[in-house]
Design an enzyme around this catalytic site. Structure first.
Site, PDB file in Angstrom:
ATOM      1  N   ARG A 109      53.522  52.595  14.035  1.00 46.95           N
ATOM      2  CA  ARG A 109      53.400  53.123  12.676  1.00 46.95           C
ATOM      3  C   ARG A 109      52.327  52.459  11.833  1.00 46.95           C
ATOM      4  O   ARG A 109      51.526  53.121  11.190  1.00 46.95           O
ATOM      5  CB  ARG A 109      54.699  52.928  11.865  1.00 46.95           C
ATOM      6  CG  ARG A 109      55.678  54.039  11.922  1.00 46.95           C
ATOM      7  CD  ARG A 109      57.055  53.445  11.846  1.00 46.95           C
ATOM      8  NE  ARG A 109      57.211  52.546  12.957  1.00 46.95           N
ATOM      9  CZ  ARG A 109      57.522  52.958  14.188  1.00 46.95           C
ATOM     10  NH1 ARG A 109      57.757  54.213  14.407  1.00 46.95           N
ATOM     11  NH2 ARG A 109      57.606  52.111  15.193  1.00 46.95           N
ATOM     12  N   THR A 110      52.353  51.133  11.799  1.00 49.76           N
ATOM     13  CA  THR A 110      51.489  50.460  10.824  1.00 49.76           C
ATOM     14  C   THR A 110      50.026  50.685  11.181  1.00 49.76           C
ATOM     15  O   THR A 110      49.230  51.110  10.334  1.00 49.76           O
ATOM     16  CB  THR A 110      51.840  48.957  10.757  1.00 49.76           C
ATOM     17  OG1 THR A 110      53.243  48.839  10.619  1.00 49.76           O
ATOM     18  CG2 THR A 110      51.147  48.290   9.589  1.00 49.76           C
ATOM     19  N   ARG A 147      47.487  42.492  11.836  1.00 51.38           N
ATOM     20  CA  ARG A 147      48.845  42.049  12.206  1.00 51.38           C
ATOM     21  C   ARG A 147      48.701  40.887  13.179  1.00 51.38           C
ATOM     22  O   ARG A 147      47.893  40.952  14.108  1.00 51.38           O
ATOM     23  CB  ARG A 147      49.640  43.181  12.845  1.00 51.38           C
ATOM     24  CG  ARG A 147      50.958  42.666  13.448  1.00 51.38           C
ATOM     25  CD  ARG A 147      51.860  43.762  13.888  1.00 51.38           C
ATOM     26  NE  ARG A 147      52.390  44.500  12.743  1.00 51.38           N
ATOM     27  CZ  ARG A 147      53.299  45.463  12.852  1.00 51.38           C
ATOM     28  NH1 ARG A 147      53.776  45.792  14.043  1.00 51.38           N
ATOM     29  NH2 ARG A 147      53.741  46.099  11.788  1.00 51.38           N
ATOM     30  N   LYS A 172      39.867  34.783  24.710  1.00 52.51           N
ATOM     31  CA  LYS A 172      38.945  33.710  25.170  1.00 52.51           C
ATOM     32  C   LYS A 172      39.077  32.487  24.274  1.00 52.51           C
ATOM     33  O   LYS A 172      38.314  31.538  24.411  1.00 52.51           O
ATOM     34  CB  LYS A 172      37.505  34.214  25.120  1.00 52.51           C
ATOM     35  CG  LYS A 172      37.238  35.445  25.941  1.00 52.51           C
ATOM     36  CD  LYS A 172      35.796  35.903  25.715  1.00 52.51           C
ATOM     37  CE  LYS A 172      35.641  37.383  25.945  1.00 52.51           C
ATOM     38  NZ  LYS A 172      34.419  37.905  25.300  1.00 52.51           N
ATOM     39  N   HIS A 176      55.570  41.685   5.331  1.00 50.91           N
ATOM     40  CA  HIS A 176      55.021  42.969   5.781  1.00 50.91           C
ATOM     41  C   HIS A 176      54.873  43.837   4.520  1.00 50.91           C
ATOM     42  O   HIS A 176      55.613  44.777   4.302  1.00 50.91           O
ATOM     43  CB  HIS A 176      55.998  43.596   6.783  1.00 50.91           C
ATOM     44  CG  HIS A 176      55.436  44.756   7.563  1.00 50.91           C
ATOM     45  ND1 HIS A 176      54.248  45.377   7.268  1.00 50.91           N
ATOM     46  CD2 HIS A 176      55.938  45.410   8.649  1.00 50.91           C
ATOM     47  CE1 HIS A 176      54.033  46.355   8.121  1.00 50.91           C
ATOM     48  NE2 HIS A 176      55.043  46.384   8.977  1.00 50.91           N
TER      49      HIS A 176
END
Ligand code: CP
Length: 308
Positions: free
Chosen positions: A55-56, A105, A84, A133
């Site tokens: 969703r986000t 995120r 890396k 959030h």
């Protein structure tokens, strides 16, 4: 100059007046989408997702595309140079040269603070570990405002994983700014709301109670905010298996709920809401995802100064 762009890390980074402006903008976007379809022409959004999301990430991308802008980014640290050993600070410094706005995120709490120190373009936290959030909270607030016509004087039940559920923490932080809300915290002992959030309820003088029983709480609620038990944040599989199905909302349990109670869930759902509940007019969790896209459109416009 580094660190000078506006960053939204926590819902409290937006004032109540700014929230009101975003709600009004989202409502106008819903009524008049064509007015906004080219607003972000030639603007680019980066979605940097070090942790899984449906969703986000996709609603940010869908929001930017609906505004006429473009998107780029990665969905998983393994496909980026984080694999890396590149730091968040360096990634953000680089991405600031490529795009006009960034949504990130990250599984580590605090990573957005590092990002905010290094970005030169507006930056949005799209979820950091068990912490915050903010854009999910924007979706939650718009859903509540549209379904209940107010953000105050509500009895809100928060049910499930209140320990690791970052959306619960952000929603409480946001609702504490509106008067006369009452909170019923429904969880087993192991998944109780953390003490620092309990302290916020005490400090605000909010009325709240803690219970293990969803059945006892349901008849009192105006809003029922269900959450998933967050498997990815458990240290041991045994505890997860023991707790994962502790709450399952069914049509039977809803018989004692108010007729206008709204059921919210940030999604993804696992087992905690039976699919039979989806047909109930009180189920607002799929509508909530539409509110999320509209609020992300509003936030992108606002942070880019394209809202007027
Ligand atoms: N609500 C939410 O954050 O969903 P995703 O993890 O799919 O983005």
């Amino acid at each position: 100059m580094k660190g000078k762009a506006r960053s939204i890390i926590n819902i409290l980074d937006l004032s109540v007046e700014e929230l009101e402006h975003l709600f009004t903008l989202a409502d106008d976007i819903e009524r008049n989408p064509e007015k906004y379809q080219d607003r972000c022409a030639h603007k680019q959004l980066a979605t940097l997702f070090y942790e899984p999301s449906t969703r986000t990430r996709l609603s940010f991308e869908s929001a930017m595309l609906a505004l006429g802008g473009q998107t780029l980014g990665f969905a998983g640290a393994s496909s980026s140079s984080a694999s890396k050993g590149e730091s968040v600070a360096d990634t953000i410094s680089v991405m600031s040269n490529y795009v006009d706005i960034i949504a990130m995120r990250h599984p580590k709490e605090g990573a957005p603070v590092v990002a905010a120190m290094h970005t030169t373009v507006p930056f949005i936290n799209a979820g950091d570990g068990g912490h915050f959030h903010p854009t999910q909270t924007l979706a939650d607030l718009l859903t509540i405002r549209r379904t209940k016509q107010r953000l105050s004087g509500l009895t809100i039940g928060l049910c499930g994983d209140l320990k690791f559920g970052r959306t619960v923490h952000s929603l409480i932080d946001a609702m504490l700014r509106y008067p006369d809300n009452r909170y019923i915290l429904i969880s087993p002992e192991e998944l109780r709301l953390p003490e620092y959030e309990i302290d916020k309820l005490h400090d605000a003088g909010a009325e709240f109670e803690e219970t293990r029983s969803l059945e006892e709480a349901i008849p009192k609620l105006d809003i029922l905010y269900m959450t998933r038990v967050q498997k990815e944040r458990f240290f041991n599989e045994e505890d997860y298996v023991r707790l994962k199905d502790i709450y399952i909302l069914t049509p039977d349990k809803l018989k004692s709920a108010k007729e206008d109670m709204a059921i919210l869930h940030p999604l993804p759902r696992v087992n905690e809401i039976s699919v039979a509940v989806d047909q109930d007019p009180r189920a607002k969790y799929f509508y909530q995802t539409l509110c999320g896209k509209q609020m992300r459109m509003a936030l992108i416009l606002y942070l880019l100064g394209l809202d007027q």
